[in-house]
Structures are given as structure tokens and as C-alpha cells.
Design an enzyme around this catalytic site. Structure first.
Site, PDB file in Angstrom:
ATOM      1  N   ARG A   1       0.843  -1.200   0.000  1.00 43.10           N
ATOM      2  CA  ARG A   1       0.000   0.000   0.000  1.00 43.10           C
ATOM      3  C   ARG A   1       0.878   1.249   0.000  1.00 43.10           C
ATOM      4  O   ARG A   1       0.532   2.279  -0.554  1.00 43.10           O
ATOM      5  CB  ARG A   1      -0.969  -0.026   1.196  1.00 43.10           C
ATOM      6  CG  ARG A   1      -1.843   1.205   1.304  1.00 43.10           C
ATOM      7  CD  ARG A   1      -3.192   0.978   2.003  1.00 43.10           C
ATOM      8  NE  ARG A   1      -3.154   0.063   3.121  1.00 43.10           N
ATOM      9  CZ  ARG A   1      -2.653   0.326   4.338  1.00 43.10           C
ATOM     10  NH1 ARG A   1      -2.128   1.512   4.581  1.00 43.10           N
ATOM     11  NH2 ARG A   1      -2.688  -0.591   5.283  1.00 43.10           N
TER      12      ARG A   1
ATOM     13  N   TYR B   1     -16.411  15.066 -17.668  1.00 44.54           N
ATOM     14  CA  TYR B   1     -16.746  13.666 -17.498  1.00 44.54           C
ATOM     15  C   TYR B   1     -17.855  13.508 -16.448  1.00 44.54           C
ATOM     16  O   TYR B   1     -17.748  14.053 -15.342  1.00 44.54           O
ATOM     17  CB  TYR B   1     -15.480  12.905 -17.081  1.00 44.54           C
ATOM     18  CG  TYR B   1     -15.709  11.433 -16.873  1.00 44.54           C
ATOM     19  CD1 TYR B   1     -16.009  10.605 -17.945  1.00 44.54           C
ATOM     20  CD2 TYR B   1     -15.652  10.868 -15.609  1.00 44.54           C
ATOM     21  CE1 TYR B   1     -16.242   9.258 -17.765  1.00 44.54           C
ATOM     22  CE2 TYR B   1     -15.877   9.514 -15.415  1.00 44.54           C
ATOM     23  CZ  TYR B   1     -16.175   8.721 -16.506  1.00 44.54           C
ATOM     24  OH  TYR B   1     -16.403   7.390 -16.319  1.00 44.54           O
TER      25      TYR B   1
ATOM     26  N   ASP C   1      -7.354  17.690 -15.770  1.00 42.48           N
ATOM     27  CA  ASP C   1      -7.577  16.291 -16.157  1.00 42.48           C
ATOM     28  C   ASP C   1      -7.118  16.173 -17.615  1.00 42.48           C
ATOM     29  O   ASP C   1      -7.759  16.678 -18.527  1.00 42.48           O
ATOM     30  CB  ASP C   1      -9.068  15.945 -16.019  1.00 42.48           C
ATOM     31  CG  ASP C   1      -9.379  14.495 -16.394  1.00 42.48           C
ATOM     32  OD1 ASP C   1      -8.615  13.900 -17.181  1.00 42.48           O
ATOM     33  OD2 ASP C   1     -10.408  13.964 -15.931  1.00 42.48           O
TER      34      ASP C   1
ATOM     35  N   LYS D   1      -7.792   4.896 -20.279  1.00 40.90           N
ATOM     36  CA  LYS D   1      -8.053   5.326 -21.644  1.00 40.90           C
ATOM     37  C   LYS D   1      -6.800   5.178 -22.516  1.00 40.90           C
ATOM     38  O   LYS D   1      -6.387   4.071 -22.778  1.00 40.90           O
ATOM     39  CB  LYS D   1      -8.600   6.761 -21.619  1.00 40.90           C
ATOM     40  CG  LYS D   1      -9.666   7.000 -20.527  1.00 40.90           C
ATOM     41  CD  LYS D   1     -10.933   6.207 -20.738  1.00 40.90           C
ATOM     42  CE  LYS D   1     -11.892   6.211 -19.558  1.00 40.90           C
ATOM     43  NZ  LYS D   1     -12.291   7.524 -19.040  1.00 40.90           N
TER      44      LYS D   1
HETATM   45  C1  LIG Z   1     -12.879   7.926 -17.844  1.00 39.11           C
HETATM   46  C2  LIG Z   1     -12.556   9.260 -17.346  1.00 39.11           C
HETATM   47  C3  LIG Z   1     -12.403   9.493 -15.973  1.00 39.11           C
HETATM   48  C4  LIG Z   1     -12.621   8.406 -14.942  1.00 39.11           C
HETATM   49  O1  LIG Z   1     -11.640   7.418 -15.035  1.00 39.11           O
HETATM   50  P1  LIG Z   1     -11.892   5.872 -14.629  1.00 39.11           P
HETATM   51  O2  LIG Z   1     -10.588   5.241 -14.956  1.00 39.11           O
HETATM   52  O3  LIG Z   1     -13.032   5.378 -15.475  1.00 39.11           O
HETATM   53  O4  LIG Z   1     -12.219   5.841 -13.191  1.00 39.11           O
HETATM   54  C5  LIG Z   1     -12.056  10.774 -15.567  1.00 39.11           C
HETATM   55  N1  LIG Z   1     -11.863  11.768 -16.461  1.00 39.11           N
HETATM   56  C6  LIG Z   1     -12.017  11.576 -17.787  1.00 39.11           C
HETATM   57  C7  LIG Z   1     -11.789  12.711 -18.723  1.00 39.11           C
HETATM   58  C8  LIG Z   1     -12.355  10.322 -18.274  1.00 39.11           C
HETATM   59  O5  LIG Z   1     -12.513  10.136 -19.585  1.00 39.11           O
END
Ligand SMILES: *Cc1c(COP(=O)(O)O)cnc(C)c1O
Length: 386
Positions: A55, A107, A179, A204
Site C-alpha cells: 500500500r 466527465y 484532467d 483510456k
Molecule cells: C474515464 C474518465 C475518468 C474516470 O476514469 P476511470 O478510470 O473510469 O475511473 C475521468 N476523467 C475523464 C476525462 C475520463 O474520460
């Protein structure tokens, strides 16, 4: 946790292949080993190998964290079990009563965790169009502690000027969080433009194969890093060793994948524009896109996300049932092309009033362009849109 022992290469497409160390120094293994161990043997009293308990630290995760840090040109990387776990951990750095200004087009899961989870813990959020500076400036209050943006936004692809928002956030003594999921450090590095914290859904483009959930936070500041490390090790929403390895493997091809995906996306966007059943195309790489000039300045690519509006809601249903090569599934960034219906999927948690203002209506589809041959993708959309 720091990146001092990383290789010192200069080019992004080399960095993605080699990562931080690039190999295991104990055995020479080129594929960084999966240290599937929860705990580590101490050599003696008050002695440590640098690893005590997974952890806190795990060698495979650490290689990945350092890799993300050098890709984003930051000092510290943190890997989490999902993008949402990364966002949630960053939110825990704030205190009740503090206020955060957020992109209104974002998102849906991020909107949901802000509104349905963190509001209950006393954090306040305002949602504004972050593609202009006035709206952000106007929203600043005495308790504003941060600005949180996506750029390009999801799914309307609005572009924010990262450098300008960074200056504003700094002048108001607040943090600036980006982000960077849609463009990845291969195309855009917000820390270099003045942001304080970069977040990713590694699920992604970074993972790239639609097979693993992951999240990242990258930052530069020592004090912020200490704060986040405390949250990460106390809470334990860490990325597992095997998943860390999958991400390390995925990142190796980030450069060539994105090159191909962007090339496909550009062709598809131009083709969609000419289709009589498509009323509007949102792609940052089209010169008529509002954010085109800023993108040229602050990013080295336009990404591979396209949203488009078809002629009617009935056509949406037909397209989604007729497509064969492109798959109807939630997510983005992988080698397989995926199509989503934001109104009912990624943005279901966003109130109708906000959705309508943004243009997330019953005719809007979002396409994540993969690495297939673009001729097959065009043929698939052509028969589906007929
Ligand atoms: C998918 C996504 C998230 C969340 O990520 P997860 O891996 O699904 O928890 C946050 N921000 C954006 C822009 C995303 O496309």
C-alpha cells in the site's frame, strides 16, 4: 517516489518506450517484473529495502509512477486503481468550506463524485465554461481554493487556455488542476504550462487496450506530494502490481498508437462533415473549431475524440444498432474504435438543464477513434448513417 534514477532521454517517443528505469536492475529483465508481493522482508531492526508494504510502495507501481512523472515533466507520480480514485484522492487534499471552480462540460463521473459525494463533506463547486477567462474570474470567491478543468472537454471538445488559467489561479493563491486524459502527455503537458496538478484516467489512452482500469496524479510541488502520498498510503486505492505492469506495457506504444489514432480521426472528422445526415462535427483538429488556435499553441496534437450531431434522435438508435466495426461501448482511448451516446451513458448524471446548454442532446454521439484501417471505419459509419 522521486524520479532521480530515471533514464535521461529527451524525446517523447523514446521516453514512452523506456519508461523510468526501463529494466530491472537486479536481473536485467527488459520487461519490468511484476512484484506480486503484499509485504517485504526487513534486513534487520529499523532497516528497509525501501519497500515495506505494497500500500506504501511497490516496485512495479513505482516504475510506473516514475514513468508518468517523467512523461508529464513533473517530479512525483501516483498510480491509483482508477481515474475516479485519482480524482477522489486529489479532492481529499481540500477542506470543508473550500470552493472549486470546475469546467461545466466534463466527465459525468467527475460531476457525480463532486455533487453526490464531496458536497456532503462540505466542499463547494461551481461549473463554468472554462474556454473563456471571464467566466472563471467572475466565479472566484474568498474561499476558492482551486480550478479544475478538462481540455478538450468531454464531449463538446471545448478548449481552455492552460497558460492563462495557470496565471489567474496563481495570482489568486489557488491550485490549478487539469484532467489530461483526452490528450495524454504525448500531446499536452499542463505542468509545463503552469498547472499544479495533472490527473489521468489511465484506463483510456495510457493503458490503450480497453483492458485495465487505472488512474494517475502527477505534480511538482514537494508539499503537495507529501499531502497526496499520505492520502494514497492511508487509503490504499493503489494500482495493483499486475495492472501497473499492463499500464507500463500499454504506455510503450502510446506514441505510435496516438499518431495513428489522430491520423484516422482527422480523416473521419473531414468525412463526417460532408455527410448529409451529420449536422455538426466537434473535432479540435478542424481549423474552424473555436479552440483550434489555442490547441496549436499548447498541444502537439489534436487527439482522437470526435463528437457529432446526427439529423434526428431516431437516427441515433439506427446508427448504434447498425455499426459493426466500431463498437457501441462506454470508454475511450483504446485501439478499438468505440462509440457512445453521452446523454444516456457518460453524462447521465449531469442535469438536463446543463446538458442542453452544452449541446449534449439526444442527437449527439461521441466517437473514440482507434487504430483500425480508416477505410473500414468510414465504410462502417457510411452504412450506419444511411
Ligand atoms: C474515464 C474518465 C475518468 C474516470 O476514469 P476511470 O478510470 O473510469 O475511473 C475521468 N476523467 C475523464 C476525462 C475520463 O474520460
Amino acid at each position: 517516489m522521486e524520479t532521480n534514477d530515471c533514464q535521461n532521454t529527451t524525446q517523447m517517443d523514446t521516453k514512452v518506450v523506456h519508461g523510468c528505469k526501463g529494466y530491472d536492475s537486479h536481473t536485467g529483465a527488459i520487461s519490468f517484473p511484476i512484484y506480486q508481493s503484499a509485504t517485504f522482508r526487513h534486513p534487520g531492526l529499523s532497516q528497509t529495502t525501501g519497500y515495506d508494504y505494497s500500500r506504501l510502495q511497490n516496485p512495479t507501481r513505482e516504475e510506473l509512477e516514475n514513468t508518468m512523472a517523467i512523461l508529464e515533466n513533473g517530479k512525483y507520480g501516483f498510480a491509483f486503481s482508477s481515474g475516479m480514485a485519482a480524482i477522489s484522492s486529489v479532492l481529499k487534499m481540500f477542506s470543508p468550506g473550500q470552493h472549486i471552480i470546475v469546467s461545466d462540460d466534463l466527465y459525468g463521473g467527475t460531476y457525480r463524485i463532486f455533487e453526490e459525494v464531496y458536497k456532503n463533506y462540505g466542499l463547494e463547486f461551481s461549473y463554468v465554461d472554462t474556454s473563456g477567462m471571464e467566466a472563471i474570474e467572475k466565479e472566484y470567491k474568498a474561499n476558492t481554493a482551486a480550478v479544475f478543468i478538462e481540455t478538450p472537454t468531454n464531449p463538446i471538445m471545448k478548449v481552455a487556455d492552460i497558460g492563462l488559467i495557470a496565471q489567474l489561479a496563481k495570482s489568486r493563491n489557488s491550485l490549478f488542476i487539469v484532467d489530461n486524459t483526452f490528450l495524454t502527455p504525448y500531446c499536452q503537458r499542463p505542468l509545463e504550462l503552469g498547472a499544479d496538478i495533472v490527473i489521468h484516467s489511465g484506463t483510456k489512452y495510457l493503458g490503450g487496450h480497453n483492458d485495465t482500469l487505472a488512474g494517475f496524479v502527477i505534480l511538482e510541488d514537494d508539499v503537495l506530494a507529501e499531502k497526496l502520498k499520505l492520502i494514497q498510503k492511508s487509503e490504499g486505492a493503489v494500482l495493483a502490481p499486475f495492472d501497473s505492469w499492463l499500464l507500463l506495457r500499454g504506455i510503450k506504444t502510446l506514441g505510435i498508437r496516438l499518431d495513428r489514432q489522430q491520423q484516422n480521426a482527422m480523416e473521419l472528422a473531414k468525412w463526417l462533415k460532408e455527410n448529409k445526415n451529420v449536422k455538426r462535427v466537434y473535432y479540435v483538429g478542424l481549423p474552424e473549431h473555436e479552440g483550434y488556435e489555442i490547441s496549436l499553441r499548447q498541444a502537439s496534437g489534436f487527439g482522437a475524440m470526435i463528437s457529432f450531431e446526427v439529423a434526428s434522435a431516431e437516427l441515433v438508435e439506427k446508427v448504434l444498432s447498425r455499426i459493426k466495426v466500431i463498437m457501441f461501448a462506454e470508454s475511450l482511448g483504446g485501439v478499438e474504435s468505440l462509440i457512445t451516446y453521452p446523454m444516456l451513458q457518460t453524462h447521465a448524471a449531469v442535469p438536463e438543464e446543463i446538458r442542453n446548454r452544452l449541446g449534449v442532446n439526444d442527437r449527439l454521439l461521441r466517437l473514440s477513434v482507434g487504430i483500425e484501417n480508416v477505410k473500414d471505419l468510414i465504410a462502417d459509419l457510411e452504412q450506419a448513417l444511411e
